[in-house]
Design a protein around this motif. Structure first.
Motif, PDB file in Angstrom:
ATOM      1  N   GLU A 112      -2.855  -1.881  -0.406  1.00  0.00           N
ATOM      2  CA  GLU A 112      -1.816  -1.259  -1.230  1.00  0.00           C
ATOM      3  C   GLU A 112      -1.949   0.255  -1.217  1.00  0.00           C
ATOM      4  OE1 GLU A 112       1.608  -2.129  -3.626  1.00  0.00           O
ATOM      5  OE2 GLU A 112       0.299  -3.421  -2.429  1.00  0.00           O
ATOM      6  N   CYS A 113      -3.182   0.756  -1.259  1.00  0.00           N
ATOM      7  CA  CYS A 113      -3.390   2.202  -1.315  1.00  0.00           C
ATOM      8  C   CYS A 113      -3.064   2.868   0.016  1.00  0.00           C
ATOM      9  CB  CYS A 113      -4.833   2.514  -1.718  1.00  0.00           C
ATOM     10  SG  CYS A 113      -5.098   4.261  -2.081  1.00  0.00           S
ATOM     11  N   ILE A 114      -3.512   2.295   1.142  1.00  0.00           N
ATOM     12  CA  ILE A 114      -3.212   2.912   2.440  1.00  0.00           C
ATOM     13  C   ILE A 114      -1.732   2.771   2.750  1.00  0.00           C
ATOM     14  CG2 ILE A 114      -3.719   0.864   3.825  1.00  0.00           C
ATOM     15  CD1 ILE A 114      -4.314   4.565   4.738  1.00  0.00           C
ATOM     16  N   SER A 115      -1.102   1.707   2.268  1.00  0.00           N
ATOM     17  CA  SER A 115       0.339   1.560   2.432  1.00  0.00           C
ATOM     18  C   SER A 115       1.081   2.665   1.688  1.00  0.00           C
ATOM     19  CB  SER A 115       0.794   0.187   1.925  1.00  0.00           C
ATOM     20  OG  SER A 115       2.193   0.047   2.044  1.00  0.00           O
ATOM     21  N   GLY A 116       0.558   3.017   0.506  1.00  0.00           N
ATOM     22  CA  GLY A 116       1.167   4.111  -0.248  1.00  0.00           C
ATOM     23  C   GLY A 116       0.937   5.454   0.410  1.00  0.00           C
ATOM     24  N   LEU A 117      -0.307   5.753   0.753  1.00  0.00           N
ATOM     25  CA  LEU A 117      -0.638   7.057   1.333  1.00  0.00           C
ATOM     26  C   LEU A 117       0.044   7.270   2.681  1.00  0.00           C
ATOM     27  CD1 LEU A 117      -4.455   7.215   0.509  1.00  0.00           C
ATOM     28  CD2 LEU A 117      -2.692   8.718  -0.421  1.00  0.00           C
ATOM     29  N   SER A 118       0.142   6.223   3.491  1.00  0.00           N
ATOM     30  CA  SER A 118       0.747   6.353   4.812  1.00  0.00           C
ATOM     31  C   SER A 118       2.265   6.373   4.759  1.00  0.00           C
ATOM     32  CB  SER A 118       0.280   5.204   5.719  1.00  0.00           C
ATOM     33  OG  SER A 118       0.751   3.963   5.225  1.00  0.00           O
ATOM     34  N   GLY A 119       2.833   6.107   3.576  1.00  0.00           N
ATOM     35  CA  GLY A 119       4.282   6.072   3.447  1.00  0.00           C
ATOM     36  C   GLY A 119       4.899   4.812   4.017  1.00  0.00           C
ATOM     37  N   THR A 120       4.087   3.761   4.178  1.00  0.00           N
ATOM     38  CA  THR A 120       4.597   2.518   4.763  1.00  0.00           C
ATOM     39  C   THR A 120       5.434   1.749   3.749  1.00  0.00           C
ATOM     40  OG1 THR A 120       2.655   2.396   6.178  1.00  0.00           O
ATOM     41  CG2 THR A 120       3.961   0.395   5.961  1.00  0.00           C
ATOM     42  N   GLY A 121       4.889   1.545   2.577  1.00  0.00           N
ATOM     43  CA  GLY A 121       5.659   0.860   1.539  1.00  0.00           C
ATOM     44  C   GLY A 121       5.568  -0.652   1.575  1.00  0.00           C
ATOM     45  N   ALA A 122       4.761  -1.217   2.494  1.00  0.00           N
ATOM     46  CA  ALA A 122       4.506  -2.658   2.462  1.00  0.00           C
ATOM     47  C   ALA A 122       3.609  -2.953   1.263  1.00  0.00           C
ATOM     48  CB  ALA A 122       3.832  -3.108   3.754  1.00  0.00           C
ATOM     49  N   THR A 123       3.840  -4.056   0.596  1.00  0.00           N
ATOM     50  CA  THR A 123       3.077  -4.344  -0.621  1.00  0.00           C
ATOM     51  C   THR A 123       2.522  -5.757  -0.606  1.00  0.00           C
ATOM     52  OG1 THR A 123       3.157  -4.341  -3.059  1.00  0.00           O
ATOM     53  CG2 THR A 123       5.118  -5.131  -1.891  1.00  0.00           C
ATOM     54  N   VAL A 124       1.421  -5.961  -1.324  1.00  0.00           N
ATOM     55  CA  VAL A 124       0.843  -7.292  -1.503  1.00  0.00           C
ATOM     56  C   VAL A 124       0.993  -7.730  -2.962  1.00  0.00           C
ATOM     57  CG1 VAL A 124      -0.805  -7.182   0.403  1.00  0.00           C
ATOM     58  CG2 VAL A 124      -1.434  -6.221  -1.816  1.00  0.00           C
ATOM     59  N   ILE A 125       1.758  -6.978  -3.746  1.00  0.00           N
ATOM     60  CA  ILE A 125       1.969  -7.295  -5.163  1.00  0.00           C
ATOM     61  C   ILE A 125       3.258  -8.095  -5.294  1.00  0.00           C
ATOM     62  CG2 ILE A 125       2.293  -6.353  -7.472  1.00  0.00           C
ATOM     63  CD1 ILE A 125       0.783  -3.857  -6.550  1.00  0.00           C
ATOM     64  N   ASP A 126       3.155  -9.316  -5.785  1.00  0.00           N
ATOM     65  CA  ASP A 126       4.328 -10.182  -5.888  1.00  0.00           C
ATOM     66  C   ASP A 126       5.205  -9.843  -7.090  1.00  0.00           C
ATOM     67  OD1 ASP A 126       3.803 -11.791  -3.586  1.00  0.00           O
ATOM     68  OD2 ASP A 126       2.227 -12.825  -4.718  1.00  0.00           O
ATOM     69  N   ASP A 127       4.583  -9.370  -8.173  1.00  0.00           N
ATOM     70  CA  ASP A 127       5.353  -9.050  -9.380  1.00  0.00           C
ATOM     71  C   ASP A 127       5.031  -7.617  -9.813  1.00  0.00           C
ATOM     72  OD1 ASP A 127       6.884  -9.029 -11.645  1.00  0.00           O
ATOM     73  OD2 ASP A 127       5.656 -10.469 -12.768  1.00  0.00           O
ATOM     74  N   ILE A 128       5.750  -6.673  -9.239  1.00  0.00           N
ATOM     75  CA  ILE A 128       5.497  -5.255  -9.527  1.00  0.00           C
ATOM     76  C   ILE A 128       5.870  -4.912 -10.964  1.00  0.00           C
ATOM     77  CG2 ILE A 128       6.166  -2.895  -8.875  1.00  0.00           C
ATOM     78  CD1 ILE A 128       6.749  -4.122  -6.050  1.00  0.00           C
ATOM     79  N   GLU A 129       6.887  -5.562 -11.478  1.00  0.00           N
ATOM     80  CA  GLU A 129       7.394  -5.229 -12.811  1.00  0.00           C
ATOM     81  C   GLU A 129       6.408  -5.599 -13.911  1.00  0.00           C
ATOM     82  OE1 GLU A 129      11.459  -6.576 -13.351  1.00  0.00           O
ATOM     83  OE2 GLU A 129      11.863  -6.238 -11.224  1.00  0.00           O
ATOM     84  N   SER A 130       5.385  -6.403 -13.583  1.00  0.00           N
ATOM     85  CA  SER A 130       4.381  -6.781 -14.587  1.00  0.00           C
ATOM     86  C   SER A 130       3.267  -5.741 -14.686  1.00  0.00           C
ATOM     87  CB  SER A 130       3.775  -8.142 -14.236  1.00  0.00           C
ATOM     88  OG  SER A 130       3.020  -8.068 -13.026  1.00  0.00           O
ATOM     89  N   LEU A 131       3.238  -4.770 -13.777  1.00  0.00           N
ATOM     90  CA  LEU A 131       2.183  -3.765 -13.776  1.00  0.00           C
ATOM     91  C   LEU A 131       2.424  -2.718 -14.853  1.00  0.00           C
ATOM     92  CD1 LEU A 131       1.793  -3.042  -9.934  1.00  0.00           C
ATOM     93  CD2 LEU A 131       0.383  -4.534 -11.361  1.00  0.00           C
ATOM     94  N   PRO A 132       1.374  -2.105 -15.386  1.00  0.00           N
ATOM     95  CA  PRO A 132       1.547  -1.010 -16.349  1.00  0.00           C
ATOM     96  C   PRO A 132       2.212   0.194 -15.679  1.00  0.00           C
ATOM     97  CG  PRO A 132      -0.767  -1.247 -15.728  1.00  0.00           C
ATOM     98  CD  PRO A 132      -0.058  -2.430 -15.165  1.00  0.00           C
ATOM     99  N   ALA A 133       2.919   0.981 -16.478  1.00  0.00           N
ATOM    100  CA  ALA A 133       3.670   2.124 -15.946  1.00  0.00           C
ATOM    101  C   ALA A 133       2.766   3.119 -15.237  1.00  0.00           C
ATOM    102  CB  ALA A 133       4.422   2.815 -17.083  1.00  0.00           C
ATOM    103  N   SER A 134       1.538   3.277 -15.724  1.00  0.00           N
ATOM    104  CA  SER A 134       0.617   4.236 -15.114  1.00  0.00           C
ATOM    105  C   SER A 134       0.238   3.826 -13.691  1.00  0.00           C
ATOM    106  CB  SER A 134      -0.654   4.362 -15.965  1.00  0.00           C
ATOM    107  OG  SER A 134      -1.250   3.091 -16.171  1.00  0.00           O
TER     108      SER A 134
END
Length: 484
Positions: A102-124
């Motif tokens: 998830e972190c390298i996907s974010g830093l590289s600008g890829t945007g692929a995710t392994v999180i199935d329910d993003i809306e359940s995560l805290p805002a931070s």
């Protein structure tokens, strides 16, 4: 190469990462979220790592060598990934491998995710996901140089190791000033897009999340169904505009600030990129209307947004293009491979490389007909040396071979062949969504561990254009009598 100098710069970078983690910490504190402890741990580890590396390191007396610049860039990205994944793992939101993914996907600008329910995560944590896009989009090294310009002239090697696209023999004047100028443009675009998204009805945090992801052409959305959540032509239009301007060479905007808008209008690469988007949009619109009897206006709307989103390697999804005709999906696959302009936040092979490859093939054909002809390649008003042309050809070979290699690993690990091809091109091109089981509306959570590890490397190599990572993997890179 002095390993102590590498340690020193990495120590500064680790401390900068600790400071960056304080931004979501404030949000967690404000909302009283459980992620507060995870961010505190990440900050402490980052600062202690920085302190340890500084203790073992040595400030460069004059300038960095090429090896030191390459080592700092490649190891810096790996280190920041390992530090940035801590909030996911310590907070119990993801296992360690998924946290790294998830972190390298974010830093590289890829945007692929392994999180199935993003809306359940805290805002931070959602904000941290978006911030990893923003820090990695322009480049953690470029931002580091802009904010902490205390190193010698050798920082050009760090700048070049992280920058994307071919570089001509004409050197960039004053790397520190250029990094500051690029960072200024980046911040202005981010602030402006945040304001526009708020005017579209988003809250400040949601607007900031989308601004970070859009200007960095990353694609992380705080919603499970991405941009389809809004079902709004206005929101899609605003997002498309900012994705388009972020797909251009940021150095072009710096030049336009000094010389006027004629620089933008006269940029050949950006004009070719816009032409690719327009032709792709028209082709997919026609295909959707003829093959699936879509309404022409709706087809144009969806085809345009996905054409911009995929070509810019952002990866926002406004419609499940997995259900589109094969011809349209083939166009999207091609857009993933080509990407945006050199010097932008986009991924892919880059438009300028495709232009140079096409012109080179044409010139070689003419040379076969006229053996005495001197090979002369010119693009965007600039002459390119044969060394640079050979460099583009070498990179094309490496890029293609790596794509085949990742596909082989994924198929070996049990992924369907077309799905594997899509994931390989998508991660190397820093795009995000693939096809089939891992298509527009799916996540990568179902991938086997080996495939996830391979795609982590694919995303890192795709963002750094392979060579810095390949260099540090070679034993000869570290063999030097004065290394320590």
């Amino acid at each position: 190469m002095s390993i102590r100098i590498v340690f020193f710069v990495l120590g500064k970078l680790a401390q900068a990462c600790g400071l960056a983690l304080m931004i979501p910490l404030v949000v967690a504190l404000f909302y009283g979220e459980s992620s507060l402890i995870a961010f505190l741990v990440a900050i402490v580890v980052s600062l202690l790592t920085g302190r340890l590396l500084l203790w073992q390191g040595h400030r460069p007396a004059d300038s960095l060598t090429v090896r030191e610049g390459v080592a700092i860039t490649a190891l810096g990205w790996i280190m920041v990934t390992l530090l940035g994944m801590i909030p996911y793992a310590v907070g119990g939101y993801l296992p360690v491998l998924d946290s790294i993914f998830e972190c390298i996907s974010g830093l590289s600008g890829t945007g692929a995710t392994v999180i199935d329910d993003i809306e359940s995560l805290p805002a931070s944590l959602v904000l941290w996901r978006a911030l990893t896009h923003w820090f990695g989009g322009l480049g953690i090294i470029v931002i580091f140089i802009a904010v902490f310009p205390q190193f010698g002239k050798g920082i050009v090697h760090m700048f070049n190791a992280e920058s994307t696209g071919p570089r001509s023999d004409r050197a960039l004047p004053r790397i520190k000033e250029m990094a500051k100028a690029l960072f200024t443009v980046y911040v202005v675009f981010t602030v402006f897009s945040t304001i526009v998204f708020m005017l579209c009805g988003m809250s400040f945090l949601i607007a900031a999340d989308h601004a970070f992801a859009t200007i960095a052409t990353g694609g992380f959305s705080p919603y499970n169904n991405s941009v389809a959540h809004f079902d709004s032509p206005v929101v899609e239009g605003c997002l498309a505009f900012f994705m388009l301007i972020s797909s251009a060479n940021f150095g072009m905007y710096v030049a336009a600030w000094k010389k006027g808008c004629k620089v933008i209008l006269g940029d050949t690469e950006f004009r070719v990129y816009l032409s690719i988007v327009a032709i792709s949009t028209a082709a997919m619109t026609l295909n959707l209307v003829l093959a699936q009897q879509w309404d022409s206006v709706e087809a144009l709307r969806q085809a345009f947004f996905q054409s911009v989103s995929i070509s810019s390697s952002t990866g926002f999804v406004s419609n499940d293009f997995e259900q589109w005709p094969v011809f349209s999906k083939f166009i999207l696959l091609g857009l993933m491979f080509i990407g945006g302009c050199a010097g932008s936040t986009t991924g892919g092979l880059k438009v300028t490389r495709m232009m140079l490859l096409v012109k080179t093939v044409a010139a070689i054909i003419h040379q076969k007909i006229h053996p005495n002809m001197v090979l002369h390649i010119r693009s965007n008003g600039e002459d390119f040396s044969l060394d640079l042309i050979y460099g583009v050809a070498r990179f094309f070979f490496i890029y293609t071979m790596l794509g085949i290699f990742w596909t082989f690993i994924l198929v070996f690990d049990g992924v369907a062949i077309f799905d594997a091809i899509g994931l390989s091109i998508s991660t190397m091109g820093s795009c995000g969504p693939g096809f089939g089981q891992f298509g527009a509306t799916a996540t990568c959570s179902a991938l086997p561990p080996l495939s996830k590890a391979a795609l982590c490397l694919s995303m890192l190599m795709g963002r750094l254009e392979a060579l810095p990572v390949l260099a540090i993997l070679m034993p000869s890179f570290w063999r030097h009598r004065n290394s320590w």
